[in-house]
Design a protein around this motif. Structure first.
Motif, PDB file in Angstrom:
ATOM      1  N   ILE A  34       0.835  -1.203   0.000  1.00 54.67           N
ATOM      2  CA  ILE A  34       0.000   0.000   0.000  1.00 54.67           C
ATOM      3  C   ILE A  34       0.871   1.254   0.000  1.00 54.67           C
ATOM      4  O   ILE A  34       0.662   2.169  -0.803  1.00 54.67           O
ATOM      5  CB  ILE A  34      -0.956  -0.006   1.216  1.00 54.67           C
ATOM      6  CG1 ILE A  34      -1.993  -1.118   1.054  1.00 54.67           C
ATOM      7  CG2 ILE A  34      -1.643   1.347   1.377  1.00 54.67           C
ATOM      8  CD1 ILE A  34      -2.922  -1.276   2.239  1.00 54.67           C
ATOM      9  N   GLU A  35       1.854   1.287   0.873  1.00 61.15           N
ATOM     10  CA  GLU A  35       2.724   2.458   0.968  1.00 61.15           C
ATOM     11  C   GLU A  35       3.548   2.643  -0.304  1.00 61.15           C
ATOM     12  O   GLU A  35       3.693   3.762  -0.809  1.00 61.15           O
ATOM     13  CB  GLU A  35       3.650   2.334   2.177  1.00 61.15           C
ATOM     14  CG  GLU A  35       4.651   3.479   2.327  1.00 61.15           C
ATOM     15  CD  GLU A  35       4.006   4.854   2.466  1.00 61.15           C
ATOM     16  OE1 GLU A  35       4.636   5.850   2.076  1.00 61.15           O
ATOM     17  OE2 GLU A  35       2.850   4.925   2.955  1.00 61.15           O
ATOM     18  N   SER A  50       2.865   1.567  -3.333  1.00 64.91           N
ATOM     19  CA  SER A  50       1.982   1.977  -4.421  1.00 64.91           C
ATOM     20  C   SER A  50       1.701   3.476  -4.330  1.00 64.91           C
ATOM     21  O   SER A  50       1.708   4.184  -5.344  1.00 64.91           O
ATOM     22  CB  SER A  50       0.651   1.211  -4.359  1.00 64.91           C
ATOM     23  OG  SER A  50       0.851  -0.156  -4.567  1.00 64.91           O
ATOM     24  N   TYR A  51       1.462   3.945  -3.124  1.00 64.71           N
ATOM     25  CA  TYR A  51       1.179   5.367  -2.909  1.00 64.71           C
ATOM     26  C   TYR A  51       2.378   6.230  -3.310  1.00 64.71           C
ATOM     27  O   TYR A  51       2.223   7.278  -3.953  1.00 64.71           O
ATOM     28  CB  TYR A  51       0.825   5.605  -1.445  1.00 64.71           C
ATOM     29  CG  TYR A  51       0.487   7.045  -1.129  1.00 64.71           C
ATOM     30  CD1 TYR A  51      -0.685   7.627  -1.596  1.00 64.71           C
ATOM     31  CD2 TYR A  51       1.364   7.837  -0.381  1.00 64.71           C
ATOM     32  CE1 TYR A  51      -0.991   8.956  -1.319  1.00 64.71           C
ATOM     33  CE2 TYR A  51       1.063   9.158  -0.100  1.00 64.71           C
ATOM     34  CZ  TYR A  51      -0.114   9.706  -0.570  1.00 64.71           C
ATOM     35  OH  TYR A  51      -0.406  11.019  -0.304  1.00 64.71           O
ATOM     36  N   TYR A  55      -3.406   0.419  -5.399  1.00 64.24           N
ATOM     37  CA  TYR A  55      -3.638   1.101  -4.108  1.00 64.24           C
ATOM     38  C   TYR A  55      -5.101   0.980  -3.687  1.00 64.24           C
ATOM     39  O   TYR A  55      -5.407   0.664  -2.529  1.00 64.24           O
ATOM     40  CB  TYR A  55      -3.243   2.570  -4.230  1.00 64.24           C
ATOM     41  CG  TYR A  55      -3.410   3.353  -2.943  1.00 64.24           C
ATOM     42  CD1 TYR A  55      -2.448   3.299  -1.943  1.00 64.24           C
ATOM     43  CD2 TYR A  55      -4.540   4.141  -2.744  1.00 64.24           C
ATOM     44  CE1 TYR A  55      -2.599   4.013  -0.759  1.00 64.24           C
ATOM     45  CE2 TYR A  55      -4.702   4.854  -1.567  1.00 64.24           C
ATOM     46  CZ  TYR A  55      -3.736   4.785  -0.583  1.00 64.24           C
ATOM     47  OH  TYR A  55      -3.906   5.491   0.595  1.00 64.24           O
ATOM     48  N   ARG A  56      -6.008   1.217  -4.623  1.00 64.89           N
ATOM     49  CA  ARG A  56      -7.430   1.143  -4.312  1.00 64.89           C
ATOM     50  C   ARG A  56      -7.859  -0.279  -3.967  1.00 64.89           C
ATOM     51  O   ARG A  56      -8.659  -0.503  -3.047  1.00 64.89           O
ATOM     52  CB  ARG A  56      -8.250   1.669  -5.491  1.00 64.89           C
ATOM     53  CG  ARG A  56      -8.126   3.170  -5.692  1.00 64.89           C
ATOM     54  CD  ARG A  56      -8.755   3.622  -6.995  1.00 64.89           C
ATOM     55  NE  ARG A  56     -10.161   3.282  -7.058  1.00 64.89           N
ATOM     56  CZ  ARG A  56     -10.919   3.420  -8.142  1.00 64.89           C
ATOM     57  NH1 ARG A  56     -10.379   3.881  -9.266  1.00 64.89           N
ATOM     58  NH2 ARG A  56     -12.198   3.107  -8.117  1.00 64.89           N
ATOM     59  N   GLU A  66      -5.907  -2.750  -2.771  1.00 69.29           N
ATOM     60  CA  GLU A  66      -5.310  -3.181  -1.504  1.00 69.29           C
ATOM     61  C   GLU A  66      -5.953  -2.503  -0.294  1.00 69.29           C
ATOM     62  O   GLU A  66      -6.165  -3.134   0.731  1.00 69.29           O
ATOM     63  CB  GLU A  66      -3.803  -2.909  -1.525  1.00 69.29           C
ATOM     64  CG  GLU A  66      -3.024  -3.794  -2.472  1.00 69.29           C
ATOM     65  CD  GLU A  66      -3.000  -5.255  -2.047  1.00 69.29           C
ATOM     66  OE1 GLU A  66      -3.206  -5.543  -0.851  1.00 69.29           O
ATOM     67  OE2 GLU A  66      -2.785  -6.113  -2.922  1.00 69.29           O
ATOM     68  N   THR A  67      -6.242  -1.200  -0.411  1.00 66.47           N
ATOM     69  CA  THR A  67      -6.858  -0.504   0.728  1.00 66.47           C
ATOM     70  C   THR A  67      -8.310  -0.933   0.935  1.00 66.47           C
ATOM     71  O   THR A  67      -8.865  -0.744   2.017  1.00 66.47           O
ATOM     72  CB  THR A  67      -6.819   1.024   0.536  1.00 66.47           C
ATOM     73  OG1 THR A  67      -7.389   1.372  -0.739  1.00 66.47           O
ATOM     74  CG2 THR A  67      -5.390   1.543   0.614  1.00 66.47           C
ATOM     75  N   GLY A  68      -8.917  -1.532  -0.095  1.00 69.66           N
ATOM     76  CA  GLY A  68     -10.297  -1.994   0.040  1.00 69.66           C
ATOM     77  C   GLY A  68     -10.418  -3.461   0.368  1.00 69.66           C
ATOM     78  O   GLY A  68     -11.530  -3.972   0.551  1.00 69.66           O
ATOM     79  N   CYS A  69      -9.276  -4.166   0.472  1.00 71.92           N
ATOM     80  CA  CYS A  69      -9.302  -5.594   0.760  1.00 71.92           C
ATOM     81  C   CYS A  69      -9.747  -5.840   2.202  1.00 71.92           C
ATOM     82  O   CYS A  69      -9.132  -5.312   3.141  1.00 71.92           O
ATOM     83  CB  CYS A  69      -7.917  -6.205   0.531  1.00 71.92           C
ATOM     84  SG  CYS A  69      -7.897  -8.009   0.626  1.00 71.92           S
ATOM     85  N   ASN A 112      -6.649 -10.278   5.166  1.00 71.98           N
ATOM     86  CA  ASN A 112      -5.267 -10.483   4.727  1.00 71.98           C
ATOM     87  C   ASN A 112      -5.035 -11.843   4.074  1.00 71.98           C
ATOM     88  O   ASN A 112      -4.030 -12.041   3.388  1.00 71.98           O
ATOM     89  CB  ASN A 112      -4.310 -10.330   5.912  1.00 71.98           C
ATOM     90  CG  ASN A 112      -4.279  -8.912   6.434  1.00 71.98           C
ATOM     91  OD1 ASN A 112      -4.396  -7.964   5.657  1.00 71.98           O
ATOM     92  ND2 ASN A 112      -4.132  -8.757   7.745  1.00 71.98           N
TER      93      ASN A 112
END
Length: 282
Positions: free
Chosen positions: A26-27, A29-30, A80-81, A83-86, A89
């Motif tokens: 996530i980081e 990708s950002y 990013y979208r 992974e942050t919406g998953c 884990n």
């Protein structure tokens, strides 16, 4: 063109540092989104203020340079979208979540991309219509183009550079989603492998990149199952044998392709040491 290539090298150097492990994806990708967004703005400033010296430079920019920057920006933003919406884990819900995104991508690709004449033109690496597709002010509205053509900046887009960007982003996203689902399956298998007296002393002592290079070489040469076994399955076998997690093979392979000097450093090392070993017996 050198100035444009310098921008692409910035991206590739940054990507070589990306591990894309589950804890950092996530980081990272950002951070790539921020980098690519700034690079795209820099490129736009260069084009609007300096223009192009030759037709060849203009075509190169809109066929190669801008699509790589914009395509990867679209790709990392989607990662990013996603992974942050998953919601979880791992487990069945994790696989279901990524499978849904993969099916959506496949459906969209079949309906809007892969059957188009331009897609076939681009994938076949043709160049005869480049002056039509990748130069400014060449858009022909009689062809019934997608409505997004009315939203683009005609001073910084040929419309078809955007289509190439989407092809690049979709290709990358497809490989990424496959890798994420495979990684969950590998983790489950990996964790369930017993460590007995037979294999507890067998482990990989070189770098993970070296093992990735070996796996791709075996796959490319067709040395395993006549090349019918995919990279993911081959990597799973090596991970089980050596009890090592390789992570995202796709990114590791692309970092290998961008190496300075030899792109096959480990294979060169193997060859040199094998020849040295053979010479001992003479």
């Amino acid at each position: 063109m050198n100035a444009f290539n310098d921008k692409l090298n910035i991206i590739r150097k940054k990507e070589r540092k990306i591990s894309f492990t589950s804890s950092s994806i996530i980081e990272e990708s950002y951070q790539m989104i921020l980098l690519l967004k700034d690079l795209l703005l820099e490129l736009k400033t260069i084009v609007l203020t300096k223009g192009f010296k030759t037709e060849m430079e203009e075509i190169y920019f809109f066929k190669i340079v801008k699509p790589e920057v914009l395509g990867k920006l679209i790709y990392y933003n989607k990662v990013y979208r996603i992974e942050t919406g998953c919601p979880v884990n791992n487990g069945k819900l994790f696989i279901k979540y990524f499978t849904k995104h993969l099916e959506q991508l496949k459906t969209s690709y079949k309906e809007y991309v892969c059957n188009s004449d331009f897609y076939k033109y681009y994938k076949s690496k043709r160049t005869d219509l480049d002056s039509k597709f990748f130069r400014l002010n060449q858009i022909d509205l009689h062809g019934g183009l997608n409505s997004i053509v009315f939203e683009i900046d005609e001073k910084f887009s040929t419309y078809y550079d955007y289509k190439v960007s989407r092809i690049i982003s979709n290709d990358l996203l497809y490989e990424y989603l496959i890798q994420r689902m495979d990684s969950e399956e590998k983790t489950s298998i990996f964790q369930n492998q017993p460590v007995d007296g037979y294999n507890k002393d067998v482990f990989w002592t070189d770098s993970k990149n070296a093992l990735v290079e070996l796996i791709y070489a075996l796959h490319a040469s067709g040395a395993v199952s006549n090349g019918r076994v995919g990279i993911s399955k081959m990597s799973m076998v090596f991970e089980i044998i050596f009890r090592v997690k390789l992570g995202d093979l796709h990114h590791s392979f692309h970092r290998m392709k961008d190496r300075s000097g030899s792109k096959t450093a480990f294979l060169d090392h193997l060859k040199a040491n094998l020849e040295k070993y053979m010479d001992k017996d003479l």
